[in-house]
Design a protein around this motif. Structure first.
Motif, PDB file in Angstrom:
ATOM      1  N   UNK B 129       0.804  -1.226   0.000  1.00  0.00           N
ATOM      2  CA  UNK B 129       0.000   0.000   0.000  1.00  0.00           C
ATOM      3  C   UNK B 129       0.835   1.273   0.000  1.00  0.00           C
ATOM      4  N   UNK B 130       2.141   1.158   0.198  1.00  0.00           N
ATOM      5  CA  UNK B 130       2.973   2.362   0.227  1.00  0.00           C
ATOM      6  C   UNK B 130       3.216   2.899   1.629  1.00  0.00           C
ATOM      7  N   UNK B 131       2.662   2.237   2.654  1.00  0.00           N
ATOM      8  CA  UNK B 131       2.969   2.627   4.036  1.00  0.00           C
ATOM      9  C   UNK B 131       4.310   2.019   4.425  1.00  0.00           C
ATOM     10  N   UNK B 132       5.013   2.703   5.298  1.00  0.00           N
ATOM     11  CA  UNK B 132       6.152   2.090   5.964  1.00  0.00           C
ATOM     12  C   UNK B 132       5.563   1.167   7.029  1.00  0.00           C
ATOM     13  N   UNK B 133       6.007  -0.092   7.061  1.00  0.00           N
ATOM     14  CA  UNK B 133       5.438  -1.066   8.002  1.00  0.00           C
ATOM     15  C   UNK B 133       6.546  -1.601   8.902  1.00  0.00           C
ATOM     16  N   UNK B 134       6.408  -1.337  10.197  1.00  0.00           N
ATOM     17  CA  UNK B 134       7.408  -1.771  11.170  1.00  0.00           C
ATOM     18  C   UNK B 134       6.795  -2.807  12.104  1.00  0.00           C
ATOM     19  N   UNK B 160       3.206   5.691   8.608  1.00  0.00           N
ATOM     20  CA  UNK B 160       3.891   4.525   9.180  1.00  0.00           C
ATOM     21  C   UNK B 160       2.898   3.694   9.984  1.00  0.00           C
ATOM     22  N   UNK B 161       2.933   2.394   9.737  1.00  0.00           N
ATOM     23  CA  UNK B 161       2.101   1.450  10.472  1.00  0.00           C
ATOM     24  C   UNK B 161       3.012   0.677  11.418  1.00  0.00           C
ATOM     25  N   UNK B 162       2.700   0.730  12.704  1.00  0.00           N
ATOM     26  CA  UNK B 162       3.502  -0.028  13.665  1.00  0.00           C
ATOM     27  C   UNK B 162       2.711  -1.280  14.042  1.00  0.00           C
ATOM     28  N   UNK B 163       3.273  -2.448  13.704  1.00  0.00           N
ATOM     29  CA  UNK B 163       2.584  -3.713  13.944  1.00  0.00           C
ATOM     30  C   UNK B 163       2.985  -4.286  15.291  1.00  0.00           C
ATOM     31  N   UNK B 164       1.986  -4.571  16.099  1.00  0.00           N
ATOM     32  CA  UNK B 164       2.224  -5.231  17.386  1.00  0.00           C
ATOM     33  C   UNK B 164       1.298  -6.446  17.460  1.00  0.00           C
ATOM     34  N   UNK B 165       1.849  -7.573  17.869  1.00  0.00           N
ATOM     35  CA  UNK B 165       1.055  -8.801  17.869  1.00  0.00           C
ATOM     36  C   UNK B 165      -0.119  -8.692  18.826  1.00  0.00           C
ATOM     37  N   UNK B 166      -1.304  -8.932  18.289  1.00  0.00           N
ATOM     38  CA  UNK B 166      -2.521  -8.856  19.083  1.00  0.00           C
ATOM     39  C   UNK B 166      -2.457  -9.835  20.250  1.00  0.00           C
ATOM     40  N   UNK B 167      -2.879  -9.426  21.411  1.00  0.00           N
ATOM     41  CA  UNK B 167      -2.870 -10.188  22.669  1.00  0.00           C
ATOM     42  C   UNK B 167      -1.454 -10.458  23.164  1.00  0.00           C
ATOM     43  N   UNK B 168      -0.616 -11.063  22.289  1.00  0.00           N
ATOM     44  CA  UNK B 168       0.726 -11.456  22.732  1.00  0.00           C
ATOM     45  C   UNK B 168       1.483 -10.229  23.236  1.00  0.00           C
ATOM     46  N   UNK B 294      11.785  -3.506   9.769  1.00  0.00           N
ATOM     47  CA  UNK B 294      11.220  -2.750   8.654  1.00  0.00           C
ATOM     48  C   UNK B 294      10.794  -3.729   7.575  1.00  0.00           C
ATOM     49  N   UNK B 295       9.517  -4.081   7.614  1.00  0.00           N
ATOM     50  CA  UNK B 295       9.016  -5.018   6.598  1.00  0.00           C
ATOM     51  C   UNK B 295       8.789  -4.290   5.269  1.00  0.00           C
ATOM     52  N   UNK B 296       8.330  -3.025   5.368  1.00  0.00           N
ATOM     53  CA  UNK B 296       8.272  -2.139   4.193  1.00  0.00           C
ATOM     54  C   UNK B 296       8.824  -0.803   4.616  1.00  0.00           C
ATOM     55  N   UNK B 297       9.840  -0.239   4.000  1.00  0.00           N
ATOM     56  CA  UNK B 297      10.557  -0.818   2.868  1.00  0.00           C
ATOM     57  C   UNK B 297      11.276  -2.110   3.271  1.00  0.00           C
ATOM     58  N   UNK B 298      11.389  -3.035   2.330  1.00  0.00           N
ATOM     59  CA  UNK B 298      11.994  -4.333   2.609  1.00  0.00           C
ATOM     60  C   UNK B 298      13.510  -4.210   2.492  1.00  0.00           C
ATOM     61  N   UNK B 299      14.235  -4.572   3.563  1.00  0.00           N
ATOM     62  CA  UNK B 299      15.689  -4.312   3.568  1.00  0.00           C
ATOM     63  C   UNK B 299      16.487  -5.392   2.847  1.00  0.00           C
ATOM     64  N   UNK B 300      16.396  -5.436   1.537  1.00  0.00           N
ATOM     65  CA  UNK B 300      17.022  -6.515   0.757  1.00  0.00           C
ATOM     66  C   UNK B 300      18.536  -6.573   0.994  1.00  0.00           C
TER      67      UNK B 300
END
Lengths: 321, 398
Positions: B129-134, B160-168, B294-300
């Motif tokens: 989607x073009x968001x930075x995803x961490x 920027x989307x900050x992903x945190x595992x639900x419940x965990x 950093x899942x997006x951008x993907x650090x190849x």
């Protein structure tokens, strides 16, 4: 203030901002609307009136649709005001966000207007519109109602009137066009939210649009203005007839002009001598199947009933509301 | 200062410390405690000058944030799973408009079947989607990443989307260090966008772009993401200098120095994997772990460098691209394409299925592995389901 017209043909109150050389041309020339577009005219009148009433302190949020597409093809824009387009169904929420930002930064003198067509308003964006009303966010929402999805090629919307032909309601032997529903009465839905101000207007009465905008724009909280904007392409009439068609809709009672505040109707513009709905329907090709060789007077009477009921309900005969 | 806090509360504190001006809230499990938390911080007067807009849907939540950010103020919202899907049109819109909104994603599975527990299907559905995803690994990192996220977003001009595992993470209590307001103010300057909706400089924002320009717009969006790899690292370095903690960046390596096998993953499960690796490395198994932040951008390039000595790479992910398999797996295969290393895929933890140390130990003790393994799959349920389907299926030949 000196009267710019010669003699006294118009009273001072009836001289429009549109007729003034000082108008802002908020939606200026060069845009790509069809010839005779009612929406372009309605938007220009409404936004110029808002610009005039606020001294230019307005921000516009526009839903996707004809108005958005014809007014801003990158790298050009026909807007002389700060203007923002996000999506089709979210203009009220985006406007709520703009209003929240202005409130928290102490710039509440800048007024926020959200605008869209009947599809954006009655159908896809209705959830967001209802949410904005319920929170009473400080936004004036303007719906330019041309009664179908014109931008995509004239398909039926929730605001399409009964029996109208659209690309998705093509009349056939046993099918008379849009099912005889009443069309979603979004103004009544707005009134039911008991917001500070709801009104209808029409490009058949530009003075009235400007007065209602001038009133609404300074009220704090949610305001809703529903403007009837005939579409030559979608309704099937000559491009020179847009304003006449709009006036006929008012005069037959099918499009009542009224105002409400906090859930209560309090005023309407009476029609002295209502014309039969046929006079409004016949010049439009979208209703052609109701007349002529295969005339369906019963069907027409359905629409006459709607007009008759409006006349009583909204006091268009000078009666009580 | 150290506090014992629920993950959601830690995130709410971090967000408040960044002084957003508009916060939009709509409840969905498991992110609900976050918006409840920020709401409480605002109502109690701990965070001043912030509008808390309680909306009617996720579509409205992100749309209100879009409007506020376009009007020139810092804005924030949070969601999960179905909520993210419901707002997905606005997700693409926010990045296309280059609005540096911050959104927490409390990662949760996507239905049907409806399931409120953790996996990464929601984040994967917007990976392009073009968001930075961490991705955060711990509650402390979740807190730190939010503070970094505002800085990254506003530096590059992207959400920027900050992903945190639900419940965990969102519902787990862990000790976290919360920086002071002064420290955060020094780290994160006031938001002062170059362009916004301004009556003195009227702009048309969000215009229609025709084929003559659209390709260039998309190219620039890609370039901007790739350029932000550098900024993400700079912000990590600055954060380390300011707060004395290692958080964020592109990826984290654990015992990868001489590792022959490296497990690559996202999010909190890295903790469990590290425990397993600790045990196995005592037996000199030479296993390392990489968790991608950093899942997006993907650090190849960073991944190529970190994986260059590995003989075997195992990609463990909590998501599945139905019809092809692992998602992160495909991306790691791309990273490893010019090497001799073998890459294996583990699909695990879907819909909140526990990923236990035992399961991982068992996998790592296998003599040979299939290319794709659904870890902990209950074969008896699959067999039963097939029997039932055959019994109820339509008659006649295919």
């Amino acid at each position: 203030m000196s009267n710019p017209t010669l003699g006294n043909r118009l009273s001072k109150d009836d001289i429009t901002i549109q007729s003034s050389s000082n108008r802002n041309n908020s939606l200026t020339c060069g845009h790509r609307a069809c010839q005779g577009c009612g929406e372009a005219l309605g938007a220009r009148c409404a936004i110029d009136a808002a610009h005039h009433a606020t001294g230019g302190k307005i921000i516009i949020v526009n839903a996707t649709g004809c108005l958005e597409v014809f007014s801003c093809s990158f790298p050009e824009s026909a807007w002389n005001v700060p203007w923002f387009h996000s999506l089709f169904g979210n203009a009220p929420a985006v406007a709520s966000g703009v209003a929240a930002a202005l409130r928290i930064t102490g710039k509440e003198d800048i007024r926020v207007i959200a605008q869209g067509g009947d599809g954006a308003t009655c159908d896809i964006g209705m959830g967001c519109l209802s949410g904005m009303f319920e929170r009473n966010d400080d936004v004036l929402y303007i719906c330019y109602d041309n009664q179908a999805y014109m931008n995509t090629g004239v398909q039926r919307s929730g605001a399409t009137p009964p029996l109208a032909r659209t690309a998705t309601t093509v009349p056939h032997k046993n099918y008379l066009g849009n099912d005889p529903q009443i069309g979603k009465n979004i103004s009544q839905i707005a009134i039911a939210h008991e917001i500070p101000y709801v009104a209808t207007a029409s490009i058949g009465n530009i003075q009235d649009i400007e007065k209602k905008i001038a009133k609404a724009i300074h009220i704090r909280g949610s305001k809703y203005l529903h403007i009837h904007v005939p579409c030559p392409l979608g309704w099937g009439f000559p491009t020179s007839e847009t304003i006449r068609i709009a006036k006929l809709a008012i005069q037959c009672g099918l499009f009542p002009l009224f105002e409400a505040q906090y859930g209560k109707l309090y005023g309407s513009i009476p029609i002295d001598d209502p014309i039969p709905v046929e006079d409004y329907l016949k010049p439009q090709k979208r209703f052609a199947h109701l007349f002529g060789k295969n005339a369906t007077p019963d069907a027409v009477s359905v629409l006459q009933e709607v007009a008759n009921s409006n006349i009583v309900k909204y006091g268009l005969n000078g009666g009580d509301i | 200062m150290q506090y014992q806090l629920e993950g959601s509360q830690a995130i709410a504190k971090a967000v408040a410390l960044c002084r957003p001006k508009v916060i939009c809230a709509y409840p969905i499990t498991p992110q609900t405690h976050i918006v409840e938390g920020v709401g409480e911080i605002i109502r109690s007067g701990e965070l001043l000058n912030c509008e808390f807009v309680i909306v009617e849907s996720e579509m409205a939540a992100l749309s209100v944030a879009i409007g506020a950010q376009a009007a020139g103020v810092r804005s924030y919202t949070a969601t999960s799973s179905q909520g993210l899907l419901y707002m997905i049109e606005a997700v693409y819109n926010a990045s296309g408009l280059e609005l540096p909104i911050i959104m927490t994603l409390g990662n949760r599975a996507i239905g049907s079947p409806i399931n409120i527990w953790n996996d990464h299907s929601d984040a994967m559905s917007v990976r392009d989607s073009g968001w930075i995803i961490l991705f955060a690994e711990t509650n402390q990192e979740a807190l730190d990443l939010h503070i970094q996220a505002f800085k990254i977003a506003e530096s590059v001009g992207l959400p920027v989307m900050v992903c945190v595992d639900g419940f965990i993470l969102t519902h787990a209590y862990e000790p976290v260090d919360i920086p002071s307001q002064e420290e955060v103010d020094e780290f994160l300057p006031l938001y002062n966008p170059a362009t916004s909706l301004d009556i003195h400089k009227p702009l048309a924002i969000g215009t229609m772009v025709s084929p003559e320009y659209f390709m260039e717009v998309r190219y620039l969006a890609h370039k901007k993401q790739m350029d932000s790899l550098k900024i993400i690292q700079c912000v990590r370095d600055e954060f380390r200098r300011k707060f004395g903690r290692d958080s964020g960046g592109l990826l984290r390596e654990y015992m990868t120095e001489d590792a022959e096998t490296i497990i690559v993953t996202l999010g909190s499960v890295a903790g469990t994997i590290k425990d397993v690796v600790d045990d196995l490395n005592l037996q000199e198994k030479k296993i390392g772990v990489i968790s991608i932040v950093s899942y997006r951008p993907f650090p190849i390039d960073a991944l190529k460098d970190s994986l260059k000595k590995a003989k075997r790479v195992i990609v463990l992910e909590k998501s599945l691209a139905v019809g092809i398999g692992g998602i992160l797996f495909q991306e790691i295969e791309l990273v490893m394409k010019d090497t001799d290393a073998e890459v294996f895929s583990i699909i695990a933890g879907l819909g909140g299925r526990n990923i236990t140390k035992f399961m991982l130990q068992e996998y790592l003790s296998r003599k040979s592995c299939k290319k794709i393994t659904f870890l902990g799959l209950k074969e008896e349920i699959i067999t039963k389901e097939y029997e039932f389907a055959n019994f109820c299926g339509r008659e006649g030949e295919v």
